[in-house]
Every structure is written in structure tokens, then in C-alpha cells.
Design an enzyme around this catalytic site. Structure first.
Site, PDB file in Angstrom:
ATOM      1  N   ASN A  72      41.601  13.779  82.959  1.00  0.00           N
ATOM      2  CA  ASN A  72      41.249  13.072  84.205  1.00  0.00           C
ATOM      3  C   ASN A  72      42.232  11.973  84.614  1.00  0.00           C
ATOM      4  O   ASN A  72      42.313  11.641  85.789  1.00  0.00           O
ATOM      5  CB  ASN A  72      39.809  12.554  84.164  1.00  0.00           C
ATOM      6  N   GLU A  80      37.518   6.815  72.468  1.00  0.00           N
ATOM      7  CA  GLU A  80      36.902   6.363  73.723  1.00  0.00           C
ATOM      8  C   GLU A  80      36.316   7.599  74.404  1.00  0.00           C
ATOM      9  O   GLU A  80      37.037   8.573  74.653  1.00  0.00           O
ATOM     10  CB  GLU A  80      37.925   5.680  74.635  1.00  0.00           C
ATOM     11  N   CYS A  87      35.637   8.059  83.450  1.00  0.00           N
ATOM     12  CA  CYS A  87      34.659   7.702  82.408  1.00  0.00           C
ATOM     13  C   CYS A  87      33.863   6.469  82.810  1.00  0.00           C
ATOM     14  O   CYS A  87      32.760   6.264  82.333  1.00  0.00           O
ATOM     15  CB  CYS A  87      35.373   7.473  81.086  1.00  0.00           C
ATOM     16  N   GLU A 142      41.305  -0.720  73.557  1.00  0.00           N
ATOM     17  CA  GLU A 142      42.542  -0.225  74.148  1.00  0.00           C
ATOM     18  C   GLU A 142      43.031  -1.248  75.171  1.00  0.00           C
ATOM     19  O   GLU A 142      42.282  -2.100  75.634  1.00  0.00           O
ATOM     20  CB  GLU A 142      42.305   1.110  74.857  1.00  0.00           C
TER      21      GLU A 142
END
Ligand code: NAD
Length: 477
Positions: A149, A247, A281, A457
Site C-alpha cells: 500500500n 507493524e 493502515c 518506526e
């Protein structure tokens, strides 16, 4: 708008060479007959060839900075062309794709600058005439596994800190979107990254991905993708005690309180729910609203969906929302809408749009906590509207899912905003901003089933995952 660009070959990048001939075909989701790329398909032997550790960790910080900064410049210069590749293979609009490519360049620049900073600390010792300091050491070879994505931004925010810290990287991009990741690797190679320091391997998750995770010389794995795959990777990596960062998905709530302006609230909800075709997400997937404002927000959101999220080819300037990434994803999105109806929800808008992989933005009202649409990640432009009585109930409903990635509240009440920030179970909290959209210098990650929640992150914190701490005692008497 169709283009006449020739299909691109995407090989594995191993030891500085592009190798392997392509067999995996990727077609443009906006034009299913238009071949975009043909990618090599590897297996465990491809991973074996890619896992090596050429000299890089003993380059100075400024020398590593020069490579990352130069790569950022190259990507900036090529942004328009790379964005077209990204639109053709992933489907988002040209504006969204250009923003993503620019973000990848900024991430390279940010971690280039980070190479210049001191990477340890000095500490007082209990022993007289003893100096103590710490060094941040690279882990060695690290594996990076990424979803489709954000096919250039996510690889960049994993690869750049890994390289900045002095690691060698073996990256496995999603099979649908290998071309954008290749463009990133090309910039790094042309910027002077030594051969073999960044390797790309392609193929199925089961064969290539698992071989990478299980490889005894891969010190750590950073993964972004779906929950079930993350769980599998966690098991494989933990078995051999490798460091792992995951993640994963979200079921991100946006709470709207009665004091909010309905137009503003709906605009924020639409940006989070329908922007990027809902394929983020951090996308808003639950709109949790208190009673007095509920009807006005839904009405306004429906208006905005029709006026501002017209689906079309991302390269067409008229298009406001790109196609769904694949046939399988579209079928899954539409199945969730059918299921929502069967469970008692009311699909106000949202359907398969005419032809191809296009879907109109969907709004489903009357959803309650027990409904499938309230609990499972759809990963498409679908917003479930849930009615609540007050802020306390809104927070309870918002927290009643296995995920905890991003969450937002729309209100002018400062006390309510702070209560929400304190009590919501999510790694990212937004007040009067869409749940999607992140700054590159800010730690990012989730809790519960959204993340391993060990290392964050992005930002300075990303470097922690890719380094270990060595403590040095030096007697000076
Ligand atoms: P996915 O889990 O299907 O695939 C992700 C990557 O894992 C791909 O490269 C795939 O080939 C690889 N893979 C698949 N099976 C594997 C295995 N057994 N071992 C090793 N690797 C394997 O996810 P996707 O469909 O590409 O992406 C969508 C998902 O990603 C959504 O759930 C979304 O929420 C999540 N996502 C999360 C974030 C975040 O930062 N939290 C960001 C973007 C996307």
C-alpha cells in the site's frame, strides 16, 4: 487515461547486479489489460545468495550520510516519473503518489542527517579514573518485508535507518508492487551505496519471505503487513531469538463529539476514511458519534463522498480516488458491505462502481460493537458509523477491538481532547486531524494486535531497532 509505457523488468538485486528473469506479471489496477511490470520470482536459494555482509558498517557516519543524501536528491529529481510508476502499479492518485515519493526522499534525507549525530552517551563511573561510554553498533544483516500500500515510503522508512546505522539490508517487497521499490534501490545504488549493501529479493511470502525470516545470519526482521502474516513471522524469528519488529493492521476510530462542527468533522472523517482509497493502515474505519450531531455528520459525509471522492484512474486529473488494488481486495470490500447489511447495518452509500476495480466510498450506519464491520480490518474505503451517548461510551467502544494503531477525536472541548488522548488505546492520537497522515520525525507504531510494540518506526527511535548498545569502560590512571 492509458499510457504507452513499456512493461518494466524487475529482477532481484543481489551483490549489486539485477538478476533473474521475470515471470510475475503486474497489471495496472486502473486498466486491467495494461502490463506494468514483470518481476523475477525467487526461492530460498535467492535469499541465500542475497545474505552477505560487505563493508559498510566501518564507513564513517558522514560517508554514509553522503550516500543517503545523494539518493534523496536523485529521488527528488525523478519524483514525477517514479510517481507515475507508482500510480500504474498500486493505483493511488498522482497527487497521493507524488506525495509518497517525496516522503521517501525526505526520509532518506532525514536519516542521512542522523548519520552525522553522535550515537552514544558518556556516563559517570563508580570506579575512580574510569571513563564510560556507549556505542550504538549495527546488527549486521537485517531483513525488511513490506506491503503493497505504500510501496516506496514504507521500504524507505525501514531501509534508510537500517543503512544509516551501518547494517546490510535484504528487502522483500510485496509481489504486487516491486517496481516502486526498485526505483528506490536504483537511487541508492547510483548515489554510491556499495554493491551488496542493499539487496532486493522477490517472490512469495511463504517461500522467499519465510526463508529470509528463518535465515540464521539475518539478525533482525522488520515487517509491515497483515496480522496473520505478522504472527507467523514473529513465531519464526522468535524461535531463533532474532530481533523482530511488526507493524500490522488497524480498526481506527474517529470520535465526533456534539460540540464539533459537522462539516469539519465530516471532512476529517472523509480524508481518513476515503483518502488513499481507504488502503492505509491508519485509515478511519469507525466513525463513533454522539447523538445531537450524528445525523448532520452522516449527511455531510455522504455529500463529501459523492462530491470529492469520485473514483477513477489515478493518472486522470479528474480522478479523486484511485481504484482498489486488486480483484481479490475489491471482492473482499464488497463482501464486507453485504455482511454489514445481513447483520443489520444500513449501507447509505458505497458499491462497485460500473466497471473495473472501482468502488465508490461506502458509509454504513447502525453498526454496533458486535458487528463484523466494527471489529475486522477491511482495508478499503468503508466507514462504519457507530452511535454512542457520550465521551466515556465513545472511548469504551473505540477501545473494544483487538487493534490499537491510530485514533482521532473531533471536538473544541480541551478537557475532552485530553481525556481522549489519555484513555484511548492507540499508538497515535489525533485531535481535530485525520487518523491517517504521519510526520516522518515522530515515532510511529501501535499497541495490541497492531504492533509488537517493542520498537517504534520513524524518527530517531527507528535507529534503536537497527542497533545494539555496547558499554565501554576505559581506565585512565
Ligand atoms: P501481507 O501481510 O499479505 O504481506 C506483507 C508482506 O509480507 C509481503 O511482502 C508478503 O509477500 C510478505 N509475506 C506474506 N506471507 C509471508 C510469510 N509467511 N513470511 C514472510 N513474509 C510473508 O500484507 P499486504 O496485503 O501486503 O498489506 C496490507 C496489510 O498491511 C494490512 O493489514 C495493513 O493494515 C497492513 N499495513 C500496516 C501498516 C502499519 O504500519 N501498521 C502500514 C501499511 C500496511
Amino acid at each position: 487515461m492509458t499510457t504507452t509505457l513499456a512493461p518494466q523488468e524487475v529482477g532481484h538485486l543481489i551483490g549489486g547486479e539485477w538478476v533473474g528473469s521475470g515471470t510475475a506479471e503486474r497489471y495496472n489496477p486502473a486498466h486491467p489489460g495494461e502490463l506494468v511490470s514483470v518481476t523475477a520470482v525467487g526461492d530460498a536459494s535467492t535469499v541465500e545468495a542475497a545474505v552477505a555482509q560487505p563493508e559498510w558498517s566501518n564507513r564513517t557516519g558522514p560517508a554514509r550520510a553522503a550516500v543517503l543524501t545523494r539518493a534523496a536528491e536523485l529521488l527528488t529529481v525523478r519524483a514525477d516519473r517514479v510517481a507515475v510508476d507508482l500510480v500504474r502499479e498500486e493505483g493511488k492518485t498522482l497527487t497521493e503518489a507524488t506525495g509518497e515519493v517525496q516522503r521517501a526522499a525526505e526520509v532518506l534525507r532525514f536519516f542521512g542527517a542522523a548519520c552525522w549525530r553522535a550515537d552514544g552517551e558518556t556516563l559517570p563511573s563508580a570506579t575512580p579514573f574510569t571513563a564510560v561510554y556507549t556505542r550504538r553498533e549495527p546488527l549486521g544483516v537485517v531483513g525488511v518485508i513490506t506491503p503493497w500500500n505504500f510501496p516506496i515510503a514504507i521500504p524507505s522508512w525501514k531501509i534508510a535507518p537500517a543503512l544509516a546505522a551501518g547494517n546490510t539490508v535484504v528487502a522483500k517487497p510485496a509481489q504486487l508492487t516491486t517496481l516502486s521499490t526498485r526505483r528506490l534501490a536504483e537511487c541508492l545504488a547510483e548515489a554510491g551505496l556499495p554493491a551488496g549493501v542493499l539487496n532486493l529479493v522477490h517472490g512469495s511470502g511463504a517461500l522467499v519471505g519465510e526463508a529470509l525470516v528463518a535465515h540464521p545470519d539475518v539478525a533482525a526482521v522488520s515487517f509491515t503487513g497483515s496480522g496473520p502474516v505478522g504472527r507467523r513471522i514473529h513465531g519464526l524469528a522468535s524461535e531463533r531469538m532474532a530481533r523482530v519488529q511488526l507493524e500490522m493492521g488497524g480498526k481506527n476510530p474517529l470520535v465526533v463529539l456534539d460540540d464539533a462542527d459537522p462539516v469539519r468533522a465530516a471532512t476529517i472523517a472523509a480524508a481518513g476514511g476515503f483518502g488513499l482509497t481507504g488502503q492505509a493502515c491508519t485509515a478511519t474505519s469507525r466513525l463513533i458519534v454522539t447523538p445531537r450531531i450524528l445525523d448532520a455528520v452522516v449527511e455531510e459525509l455522504a455529500n463529501i463522498a459523492v462530491r470529492r471522492y469520485l473514483p477513477g484512474d489515478g493518472l486522470d486529473p479528474e480522478a479523486q480516488m484511485g481504484p482498489v488494488v486488486s480483484d481479490g481486495q475489491l471482492t473482499s470490500n464488497l463482501r464486507y458491505l453485504e455482511l454489514a447489511k445481513a447483520e443489520g447495518g444500513d449501507v447509505v452509500t458505497g458499491a462497485h462502481a460500473a466497471q473495473g476495480l472501482y468502488q465508490t466510498p461506502a458509509i454504513v450506519t447502525g453498526v454496533t460493537s458486535g458487528h463484523t464491520l466494527a471489529r475486522e480490518e477491511v482495508f478499503g474505503p468503508v466507514v462504519a458509523v457507530m452511535a454512542v451517548n457520550d465521551l466515556d461510551e465513545a472511548i469504551a467502544v473505540a477501545n473494544d477491538v483487538p487493534f490499537g494503531l491510530s485514533a482521532g477525536v473531533v471536538t473544541n472541548d480541551l478537557r475532552a481532547a485530553h481525556q481522549f488522548a489519555a484513555q484511548i488505546a492507540a499508538g497515535v492520537v489525533k485531535v481535530n486531524r485525520p487518523t491517517s497522515g504521519l510526520d516522518l520525525n515522530v515515532p510511529f507504531g501501535g499497541i495490541k494486535e497492531s504492533s509488537t510494540n517493542t520498537y517504534r518506526e520513524q524518527g530517531q527511535g527507528a535507529l534503536d531497532f537497527y542497533t545494539w548498545t555496547k558499554s565501554v569502560y576505559v581506565g585512565i590512571d
